[in-house]
Design a protein around this motif. Structure first.
Motif, PDB file in Angstrom:
ATOM      1  N   ILE A 170       0.752  -1.425   0.255  1.00 50.55           N
ATOM      2  CA  ILE A 170       0.065  -0.060  -0.657  1.00 50.55           C
ATOM      3  C   ILE A 170       1.171   1.693  -0.359  1.00 50.55           C
ATOM      4  O   ILE A 170       1.324   1.675   0.936  1.00 50.55           O
ATOM      5  N   VAL A 171       1.088   1.618  -1.348  1.00 50.12           N
ATOM      6  CA  VAL A 171       1.595   2.909  -1.500  1.00 50.12           C
ATOM      7  C   VAL A 171       1.674   4.732  -0.811  1.00 50.12           C
ATOM      8  O   VAL A 171       0.939   4.843  -1.801  1.00 50.12           O
ATOM      9  N   SER A 172       2.507   4.697   0.736  1.00 52.50           N
ATOM     10  CA  SER A 172       1.682   5.826   1.568  1.00 52.50           C
ATOM     11  C   SER A 172       2.056   7.441   0.520  1.00 52.50           C
ATOM     12  O   SER A 172       1.700   7.946   1.417  1.00 52.50           O
ATOM     13  N   GLY A 173       3.646   6.959  -0.295  1.00 57.41           N
ATOM     14  CA  GLY A 173       3.466   8.383  -0.872  1.00 57.41           C
ATOM     15  C   GLY A 173       4.860   8.251  -1.341  1.00 57.41           C
ATOM     16  O   GLY A 173       5.680   6.928  -1.744  1.00 57.41           O
ATOM     17  N   ALA A 174       6.107   9.516  -1.652  1.00 55.17           N
ATOM     18  CA  ALA A 174       7.297   9.562  -2.000  1.00 55.17           C
ATOM     19  C   ALA A 174       7.870   9.763  -1.589  1.00 55.17           C
ATOM     20  O   ALA A 174       7.933  10.136  -1.097  1.00 55.17           O
ATOM     21  N   LEU A 175       9.233   8.997  -2.042  1.00 52.65           N
ATOM     22  CA  LEU A 175      10.351   9.758  -1.573  1.00 52.65           C
ATOM     23  C   LEU A 175      10.249  11.454  -1.963  1.00 52.65           C
ATOM     24  O   LEU A 175      10.203  11.605  -2.569  1.00 52.65           O
ATOM     25  N   GLY A 176      11.179  12.548  -1.250  1.00 51.63           N
ATOM     26  CA  GLY A 176      11.607  13.337  -1.269  1.00 51.63           C
ATOM     27  C   GLY A 176      13.358  12.653  -1.837  1.00 51.63           C
ATOM     28  O   GLY A 176      13.602  12.063  -1.154  1.00 51.63           O
ATOM     29  N   GLN A 177      12.972  13.618  -2.915  1.00 51.24           N
ATOM     30  CA  GLN A 177      14.531  14.134  -2.983  1.00 51.24           C
ATOM     31  C   GLN A 177      15.233  14.771  -3.558  1.00 51.24           C
ATOM     32  O   GLN A 177      14.641  16.647  -3.810  1.00 51.24           O
ATOM     33  N   ASN A 178      16.371  14.993  -3.217  1.00 49.30           N
ATOM     34  CA  ASN A 178      18.194  16.215  -3.255  1.00 49.30           C
ATOM     35  C   ASN A 178      19.051  15.817  -3.557  1.00 49.30           C
ATOM     36  O   ASN A 178      19.033  14.263  -3.482  1.00 49.30           O
ATOM     37  N   TRP A 179      19.111  16.090  -5.331  1.00 47.93           N
ATOM     38  CA  TRP A 179      20.064  15.725  -5.302  1.00 47.93           C
ATOM     39  C   TRP A 179      21.263  17.097  -5.671  1.00 47.93           C
ATOM     40  O   TRP A 179      21.082  18.294  -6.110  1.00 47.93           O
ATOM     41  N   TYR A 180      22.778  16.686  -5.942  1.00 45.91           N
ATOM     42  CA  TYR A 180      23.795  17.439  -5.286  1.00 45.91           C
ATOM     43  C   TYR A 180      24.764  16.624  -6.846  1.00 45.91           C
ATOM     44  O   TYR A 180      24.638  16.389  -6.254  1.00 45.91           O
ATOM     45  N   GLN A 181      25.035  18.057  -6.920  1.00 46.12           N
ATOM     46  CA  GLN A 181      27.461  17.573  -7.591  1.00 46.12           C
ATOM     47  C   GLN A 181      28.304  18.583  -6.598  1.00 46.12           C
ATOM     48  O   GLN A 181      27.722  19.750  -6.015  1.00 46.12           O
ATOM     49  N   LEU A 220      13.371  18.110  -4.054  1.00 46.40           N
ATOM     50  CA  LEU A 220      11.346  17.464  -4.547  1.00 46.40           C
ATOM     51  C   LEU A 220      11.076  17.361  -3.206  1.00 46.40           C
ATOM     52  O   LEU A 220      11.691  16.002  -2.987  1.00 46.40           O
ATOM     53  N   ASP A 221       9.947  17.745  -2.679  1.00 46.32           N
ATOM     54  CA  ASP A 221       9.972  17.555  -1.894  1.00 46.32           C
ATOM     55  C   ASP A 221       8.869  16.108  -1.795  1.00 46.32           C
ATOM     56  O   ASP A 221       8.537  15.342  -2.418  1.00 46.32           O
ATOM     57  N   PRO A 222       8.511  15.386  -0.335  1.00 51.05           N
ATOM     58  CA  PRO A 222       8.380  14.179   0.253  1.00 51.05           C
ATOM     59  C   PRO A 222       6.661  14.117  -0.319  1.00 51.05           C
ATOM     60  O   PRO A 222       5.960  15.035  -0.468  1.00 51.05           O
ATOM     61  N   LEU A 223       5.328  12.842  -1.065  1.00 53.32           N
ATOM     62  CA  LEU A 223       5.052  13.480  -1.411  1.00 53.32           C
ATOM     63  C   LEU A 223       3.666  12.267  -0.651  1.00 53.32           C
ATOM     64  O   LEU A 223       4.060  10.604  -0.368  1.00 53.32           O
ATOM     65  N   HIS A 224       2.314  12.084  -0.411  1.00 53.51           N
ATOM     66  CA  HIS A 224       1.783  11.549   0.705  1.00 53.51           C
ATOM     67  C   HIS A 224       0.730  11.661  -0.419  1.00 53.51           C
ATOM     68  O   HIS A 224      -0.290  12.523  -0.712  1.00 53.51           O
ATOM     69  N   PHE A 225      -0.005  10.342  -0.664  1.00 52.33           N
ATOM     70  CA  PHE A 225      -1.156   9.720  -1.167  1.00 52.33           C
ATOM     71  C   PHE A 225      -2.585   9.823  -0.415  1.00 52.33           C
ATOM     72  O   PHE A 225      -1.677  10.356   0.695  1.00 52.33           O
ATOM     73  N   ASN A 226      -3.416   9.703  -1.033  1.00 54.80           N
ATOM     74  CA  ASN A 226      -4.885  10.461  -0.112  1.00 54.80           C
ATOM     75  C   ASN A 226      -5.054   9.038   0.485  1.00 54.80           C
ATOM     76  O   ASN A 226      -5.659   7.574   0.370  1.00 54.80           O
ATOM     77  N   SER A 247       1.937   8.650 -11.260  1.00 52.19           N
ATOM     78  CA  SER A 247       0.698   9.011  -9.920  1.00 52.19           C
ATOM     79  C   SER A 247       0.654  10.167  -9.095  1.00 52.19           C
ATOM     80  O   SER A 247       0.827  11.035  -8.285  1.00 52.19           O
ATOM     81  N   CYS A 248       2.459  10.248  -8.980  1.00 52.85           N
ATOM     82  CA  CYS A 248       2.604  12.007  -8.210  1.00 52.85           C
ATOM     83  C   CYS A 248       2.927  13.191  -9.254  1.00 52.85           C
ATOM     84  O   CYS A 248       2.869  13.775  -8.682  1.00 52.85           O
ATOM     85  N   GLN A 249       2.965  12.513 -10.659  1.00 51.18           N
ATOM     86  CA  GLN A 249       2.158  14.083 -11.157  1.00 51.18           C
ATOM     87  C   GLN A 249       0.736  14.261 -11.012  1.00 51.18           C
ATOM     88  O   GLN A 249       0.467  15.188 -11.497  1.00 51.18           O
ATOM     89  N   LEU A 250      -0.442  12.942 -10.424  1.00 52.59           N
ATOM     90  CA  LEU A 250      -1.484  13.072 -10.602  1.00 52.59           C
ATOM     91  C   LEU A 250      -1.741  13.809  -9.349  1.00 52.59           C
ATOM     92  O   LEU A 250      -3.124  14.594  -9.192  1.00 52.59           O
ATOM     93  N   ASN A 251      -0.715  13.687  -8.196  1.00 53.63           N
ATOM     94  CA  ASN A 251      -1.459  13.755  -6.630  1.00 53.63           C
ATOM     95  C   ASN A 251      -2.139  14.976  -6.619  1.00 53.63           C
ATOM     96  O   ASN A 251      -2.896  15.131  -5.383  1.00 53.63           O
ATOM     97  N   ASP A 252      -1.416  16.438  -6.532  1.00 56.12           N
ATOM     98  CA  ASP A 252      -2.354  17.224  -6.536  1.00 56.12           C
ATOM     99  C   ASP A 252      -3.271  17.520  -7.128  1.00 56.12           C
ATOM    100  O   ASP A 252      -3.832  19.324  -7.028  1.00 56.12           O
ATOM    101  N   ARG A 253      -3.513  17.293  -8.206  1.00 54.44           N
ATOM    102  CA  ARG A 253      -4.975  17.710  -9.130  1.00 54.44           C
ATOM    103  C   ARG A 253      -6.481  16.765  -7.933  1.00 54.44           C
ATOM    104  O   ARG A 253      -7.406  17.489  -8.203  1.00 54.44           O
ATOM    105  N   PRO A 312      -7.417  12.892  -5.758  1.00 56.95           N
ATOM    106  CA  PRO A 312      -7.379  12.051  -4.651  1.00 56.95           C
ATOM    107  C   PRO A 312      -6.529  11.186  -5.163  1.00 56.95           C
ATOM    108  O   PRO A 312      -7.127  11.093  -6.454  1.00 56.95           O
ATOM    109  N   THR A 313      -5.367  10.587  -4.785  1.00 55.87           N
ATOM    110  CA  THR A 313      -4.136   9.452  -5.597  1.00 55.87           C
ATOM    111  C   THR A 313      -4.173   8.356  -4.270  1.00 55.87           C
ATOM    112  O   THR A 313      -3.356   8.854  -3.541  1.00 55.87           O
ATOM    113  N   ALA A 314      -4.242   7.497  -5.324  1.00 57.41           N
ATOM    114  CA  ALA A 314      -3.150   6.328  -4.584  1.00 57.41           C
ATOM    115  C   ALA A 314      -2.700   4.909  -5.127  1.00 57.41           C
ATOM    116  O   ALA A 314      -2.974   5.408  -6.789  1.00 57.41           O
TER     117      ALA A 314
END
Lengths: 410, 410
Positions: free
Chosen positions: A204-215, A324-330, A359-365, A367-369
């Motif tokens: 049951i995918v509760s969300g997606a990890l936030g990400q910080n990328w560095y060089q 990218l901020d962490p993302l939480h599904f509905n 689904s990460c693209q739809l989540n704030d449009r 309710p997504t899970a």
């Protein structure tokens, strides 16, 4: 509870793996390629045979509608992507499309009626392997990426998305800018080892990890490895090696919180066996489900790297290249999925997606899970990617019952 | 004690830097290039003007003889190389040739007679930058490299040493296979920072470090950086990072013994920011003046790498790619050089060469020894390579007096 046709799902998965199948039984089905066109054509053919409506938008997303009793009700959106990585697997993306198709075909078989329409979508170019950015179709649909920009993207041969969409006949004209779903669900293979390791049928995918990328870059002084004594060196590679270990330790500390820290790419200069490295460049990506933890880790990393640079007498530069901020599904959708698993008797666990999905693209449009099924050894983006038939069937069954419940909600 | 003409030496160095001078005041004078021919022609012209005999062998080494009182006596051999690295410095190699020339010209000026003849040599292709291997002329002369193999070596354009020697007019016909020197000396810039740091005028080069070169590889499992938890990874880069630090520690422990340990070249696979590195390749070179220490360190390294591989659950492979024993120059010659320094009032220290030199090829043929002068910031193989005029003069003066003593030995 509703059932699905396990044999038909298996045949569908096998049939679609023909579109771009590689000698090693993987799949190369790059977005808008001939193989992608074959998969799209067959998908549309199956949908029309089943009596479903087909709509194609300007970025080539294909929407297949099974009508509801109440045509005015907001639909349930379900789907995933049809494209693959080069030398990718047979299930990444397409499993979600075909599990959705199997659910709708089973509804037909069992003469199931739902109040709301269900729209099954095959998204364009989730992988980003041929055209950047990834998740292109879903991002345009969700109005996060301008259509014109997406159409202008070119592959390494200079061919554009717009031209290739027209060439394969999927430059649609449906205007979905005011589309409103009641909610959106997606099922996908995990692409990681957790569910198999924990012997769970469903994630049951509760969300997606936030990400910080560095060089990151350390600069020292390149000099002759034979003539420069150990105590007169400013070896940039030592800063890098210390950083790699310290960053890994930091990542391991975050194991209980599902944090991940990776140095994937390194480059020394001049990178010659008998020259002391004058500079060391490396990439760092930090993934974490908690936004505040990401900010705290960002500070810790900067402090740690500065300490190393000072101790090794190196110059340090840190460049942030993605955040990218962490993302939480509905939560309602997730609760329903959990309830369905329990009713069907499937084991499950809550899991956070480390990768990006449509689904990460739809989540704030809407309710997504999302749901995950296990994959063998966690392998994905790899021709050896595989799933067990019982995992595939369990996932489709959970999806079908979730869709049924959602589509009958008032 | 004999003196030299400091002004003339400075002019000689400046004149020869014209042959291939770069816009940044460095030198590109690759072996057997037009620039090398210009330097050779001018060297021969100066020698003939001074009344010295000129002999050229089949690999293009140029021998300039100042006659001794006893023509039957074995000569003293002195010299260095005339070629440079691409974008190299104005002193690497050519300083040793011109300090030798200045010594012989000063002998003429002061009507000095020596019992033994003195042969001043400009060696062909020490750098190996255009044609492999390095130290080619000295190696052929010392019968350590077959002439036919050297003549057949080709540059990146496909031109051979043999063809290029003929083109520039330096394919000589002297047969020096039975040449026997009484002893051989060379003066060279240090190419490292030690003498300048210790404020010494002269380095008495007791020998050259032995070298063991390795190629090392750790293999783990490449996987998705987003979906693979920290505790389910086999990250090959962690083995490499641990090895880099442990090997550096080992090198630092050998500082009192002049040992050096360098990881100069690394390559991760697939080397992508969001993929956990599946394999990590790196080069290792160990340099040490003591043969037994090299053998002991070899065992330590293997043990250390095996421990790291086991702890990180990685596969390890270690390939030895070069093994050179440490080399010790002739103690009598070194003692004489030391005595000359004391008599002239120059500060000196014993130093071990970390780099290879033409003299390393001669050492087991004749009693051989080397002198170093400091160079600024230890820079070499670099257009910014530089020396101070007083260092240059001191080196030539020590060389001249050493030659005088050697050439009058019975």
């Amino acid at each position: 509870m509703l059932t699905i046709n396990e044999r038909r799902l298996k045949e569908l998965l096998n049939r679609f793996a023909d579109f771009g199948r590689t000698p090693n039984n993987g799949v190369t089905r790059l977005a808008l390629s001939d193989e992608d066109k074959q998969a799209r054509d067959y998908f549309v053919q199956l949908a029309e045979q089943a009596g479903f409506g087909v709509t194609i938008d300007a970025i080539g997303n294909i929407f297949v509608r099974r009508a509801g009793e109440n045509p005015q009700a907001e639909p349930i959106l379900v789907g995933s992507h049809g494209d693959s990585q080069p030398l990718g697997g047979r299930f990444d993306g397409i499993y979600g499309v075909l599990a959705g198709l199997e659910a709708l075909l089973s509804f037909n078989d069992q003469q199931v009626k739902t109040q709301r329409p269900i729209d099954l979508v095959m998204w364009t170019n989730e992988e980003g392997a041929r055209f950047a950015p990834a998740m292109m179709g879903a991002a345009v649909f969700a109005q996060k990426l301008p259509l014109s920009q997406a159409l202008a993207a070119r592959d390494s041969q200079g061919l554009s998305v717009g031209d290739e969409l027209r060439r394969i006949g999927y430059a649609g004209n449906a205007d979905l800018s005011r589309y409103q779903a009641h909610c959106a669900v997606e099922i996908h293979i995990e692409q990681g080892p957790i569910l198999e390791m924990h012997q769970k049928d469903i994630g049951i995918v509760s969300g997606a990890l936030g990400q910080n990328w560095y060089q990151i870059r350390f600069d020292g002084v390149a000099s002759h490895a034979g003539t420069t004594p150990m105590d007169m060196r400013k070896d940039a590679s030592l800063g890098m090696a210390r950083a790699m270990l310290a960053l890994n330790q930091l990542g391991r500390r975050e194991i209980p919180h599902q944090g991940r820290v990776t140095v994937g790419c390194v480059q020394l200069t001049p990178n010659s066996p008998n020259v002391i490295p004058g500079s060391a460049y490396f990439t760092l990506e930090v993934r974490h489900p908690d936004k505040q933890a990401l900010a705290r880790i960002d500070q810790e990393i900067r402090c740690c790297l500065q300490t190393i640079a000072a101790e090794e007498k190196l110059k340090l530069s840190i460049k942030s290249v993605l955040a990218l901020d962490p993302l939480h599904f509905n939560p309602d959708c997730l609760n329903l999925m959990e309830q369905v698993c329990r009713q069907l008797g499937y084991s499950y666990e809550h899991i956070v997606s480390g990768a990006g999905h449509d689904s990460c693209q739809l989540n704030d449009r809407f309710p997504t899970a999302m749901l995950f099924i296990p994959c063998i050894d966690g392998l994905s983006h790899n021709e050896a990617e595989d799933i067990r038939p019982e995992w595939s069937a369990a996932g489709a069954e959970v999806l079908a019952n979730t869709l049924f419940e959602l589509a009958n909600r008032p």
